[in-house]
Design a protein around this motif. Structure first.
Motif, short mmCIF file in Angstrom:
data_model
loop_
_atom_site.label_atom_id
_atom_site.label_comp_id
_atom_site.label_asym_id
_atom_site.label_seq_id
_atom_site.Cartn_x
_atom_site.Cartn_y
_atom_site.Cartn_z
N PRO A 11 -8.45 -16.97 -21.63
CA PRO A 11 -7.62 -15.89 -21.15
C PRO A 11 -6.60 -15.76 -21.76
CG PRO A 11 -7.51 -17.92 -20.00
CD PRO A 11 -8.54 -18.07 -21.05
N VAL A 12 -5.93 -16.39 -22.61
CA VAL A 12 -4.60 -16.11 -23.40
C VAL A 12 -4.91 -15.14 -24.46
CG1 VAL A 12 -2.85 -16.92 -25.03
CG2 VAL A 12 -3.18 -18.15 -23.05
N GLU A 23 -0.57 -1.15 -28.25
CA GLU A 23 -0.01 -0.90 -29.51
C GLU A 23 0.04 -2.36 -30.37
OE1 GLU A 23 4.48 -1.04 -28.72
OE2 GLU A 23 3.84 -2.09 -26.92
N PRO A 24 0.22 -1.84 -31.76
CA PRO A 24 0.28 -3.12 -32.76
C PRO A 24 1.82 -3.73 -32.28
CG PRO A 24 0.16 -1.11 -34.04
CD PRO A 24 0.38 -0.83 -32.46
N LEU A 25 1.82 -5.28 -32.54
CA LEU A 25 2.87 -6.18 -32.19
C LEU A 25 3.11 -7.03 -33.18
CD1 LEU A 25 2.18 -6.51 -28.31
CD2 LEU A 25 4.09 -5.18 -29.32
N ALA A 26 4.43 -7.61 -33.38
CA ALA A 26 4.85 -8.42 -34.28
C ALA A 26 4.52 -9.94 -33.45
CB ALA A 26 6.14 -8.51 -34.50
N ALA A 27 4.17 -10.96 -34.27
CA ALA A 27 3.77 -12.16 -33.66
C ALA A 27 4.81 -12.60 -32.79
CB ALA A 27 3.65 -13.25 -34.79
N GLY A 28 6.12 -12.55 -32.87
CA GLY A 28 7.38 -12.84 -32.21
C GLY A 28 7.20 -12.19 -30.90
N ASP A 29 6.68 -10.82 -30.94
CA ASP A 29 6.96 -9.93 -29.64
C ASP A 29 5.90 -10.42 -28.56
OD1 ASP A 29 9.14 -8.69 -30.51
OD2 ASP A 29 7.81 -6.99 -31.38
N ILE A 30 4.49 -11.09 -29.27
CA ILE A 30 3.48 -11.49 -28.53
C ILE A 30 3.92 -12.69 -27.96
CG2 ILE A 30 1.23 -12.36 -28.59
CD1 ILE A 30 0.76 -10.32 -31.03
N ALA A 31 4.61 -13.78 -28.67
CA ALA A 31 4.65 -15.04 -28.39
C ALA A 31 5.58 -14.98 -26.94
CB ALA A 31 5.38 -15.85 -29.42
N ARG A 38 5.31 -21.17 -29.23
CA ARG A 38 5.08 -20.26 -30.33
C ARG A 38 3.84 -20.50 -31.42
NH1 ARG A 38 8.66 -16.11 -32.44
NH2 ARG A 38 10.08 -15.51 -30.50
N PRO A 39 3.92 -22.13 -31.62
CA PRO A 39 2.77 -22.49 -32.39
C PRO A 39 1.33 -22.45 -31.58
CG PRO A 39 4.71 -24.02 -32.36
CD PRO A 39 4.98 -23.13 -31.45
N ALA A 40 1.20 -22.40 -30.27
CA ALA A 40 0.29 -22.21 -29.54
C ALA A 40 -0.16 -20.96 -29.84
CB ALA A 40 0.53 -22.62 -28.28
N VAL A 41 0.77 -20.01 -29.45
CA VAL A 41 0.34 -18.59 -29.74
C VAL A 41 -0.17 -18.32 -31.02
CG1 VAL A 41 1.27 -16.15 -29.79
CG2 VAL A 41 2.14 -17.89 -28.00
N SER A 42 0.27 -18.66 -32.34
CA SER A 42 0.02 -18.86 -33.53
C SER A 42 -1.44 -19.10 -33.48
CB SER A 42 0.81 -19.42 -34.54
OG SER A 42 2.27 -18.78 -34.57
N ARG A 46 -4.46 -16.89 -34.88
CA ARG A 46 -5.35 -17.45 -35.86
C ARG A 46 -6.73 -17.11 -35.47
NH1 ARG A 46 -6.36 -23.17 -37.07
NH2 ARG A 46 -5.08 -22.93 -35.27
N VAL A 47 -7.20 -17.76 -34.22
CA VAL A 47 -8.48 -17.47 -33.90
C VAL A 47 -9.10 -16.02 -33.76
CG1 VAL A 47 -10.06 -17.91 -31.95
CG2 VAL A 47 -8.51 -19.83 -32.51
N LEU A 48 -8.03 -15.23 -33.33
CA LEU A 48 -8.68 -13.78 -33.48
C LEU A 48 -8.47 -12.96 -34.50
CD1 LEU A 48 -6.18 -12.80 -30.10
CD2 LEU A 48 -8.60 -13.10 -30.18
N ARG A 49 -7.73 -13.67 -35.49
CA ARG A 49 -7.67 -13.13 -36.79
C ARG A 49 -9.21 -13.55 -37.54
NH1 ARG A 49 -3.36 -14.85 -38.60
NH2 ARG A 49 -4.19 -16.76 -39.41
N GLU A 50 -9.57 -14.72 -37.47
CA GLU A 50 -10.72 -15.12 -38.05
C GLU A 50 -11.90 -14.80 -37.51
OE1 GLU A 50 -10.03 -19.53 -37.76
OE2 GLU A 50 -8.56 -19.57 -39.47
N SER A 51 -12.03 -14.37 -36.19
CA SER A 51 -13.08 -13.62 -35.76
C SER A 51 -13.28 -12.14 -35.95
CB SER A 51 -13.01 -14.01 -34.17
OG SER A 51 -12.06 -13.08 -33.75
#
Length: 120
Positions: A11-12, A23-31, A38-42, A46-51
């Motif tokens: 769900p996250v 909209e595109p977002l910075a990693a910090g804005d997402i977190a 923040r490490p969990a969001v990262s 990463r899972v989304l990027r690798e997929s």
């Protein structure tokens, strides 16, 4: 397709995809939009990027994430085929029920009444 299904199972990650749809977002804005670390969001990013569901770009000191819906096409086509097949199956079941009902009605009326229908 399995990697995509696994990526969107959480769900996250689905919330992240929904955010990036707008909209595109910075990693910090997402977190900042989550109560998790923040490490969990990262890790989710990463899972989304690798997929292949998101692309990232380094802009200055920020990593900007964008949705890439392309990998979803195969999954959407597979799901659509399931839904479409189910709809056809329901239509054919309804037709079969109607045919059986009509046959029962004709048998219950008897042959003389059936002949009068066709000669009138």
């Amino acid at each position: 397709m399995d990697e995509i299904a696994t990526a969107i199972a959480d769900p996250v990650r689905r919330r992240i995809l929904a955010m990036l749809r707008d909209e595109p977002l910075a990693a910090g804005d997402i977190a900042q939009r989550f109560a998790i670390s923040r490490p969990a969001v990262s890790r989710h990013l990463r899972v989304l990027r690798e997929s292949g569901l998101v692309r990232d770009e380094l802009v200055g000191r920020s990593r900007i994430y964008r949705l890439d819906p392309g990998p979803l096409v195969e999954l959407v086509e597979w799901l659509t085929a399931l839904v479409t097949a189910d709809q056809w199956e329901r239509h054919l079941d309804a037709l079969e029920t109607e045919v059986h009902r009509t046959r029962r009605e004709r048998r219950s009326r008897g042959p003389a009444e059936h002949r009068r229908e066709h000669t009138a």
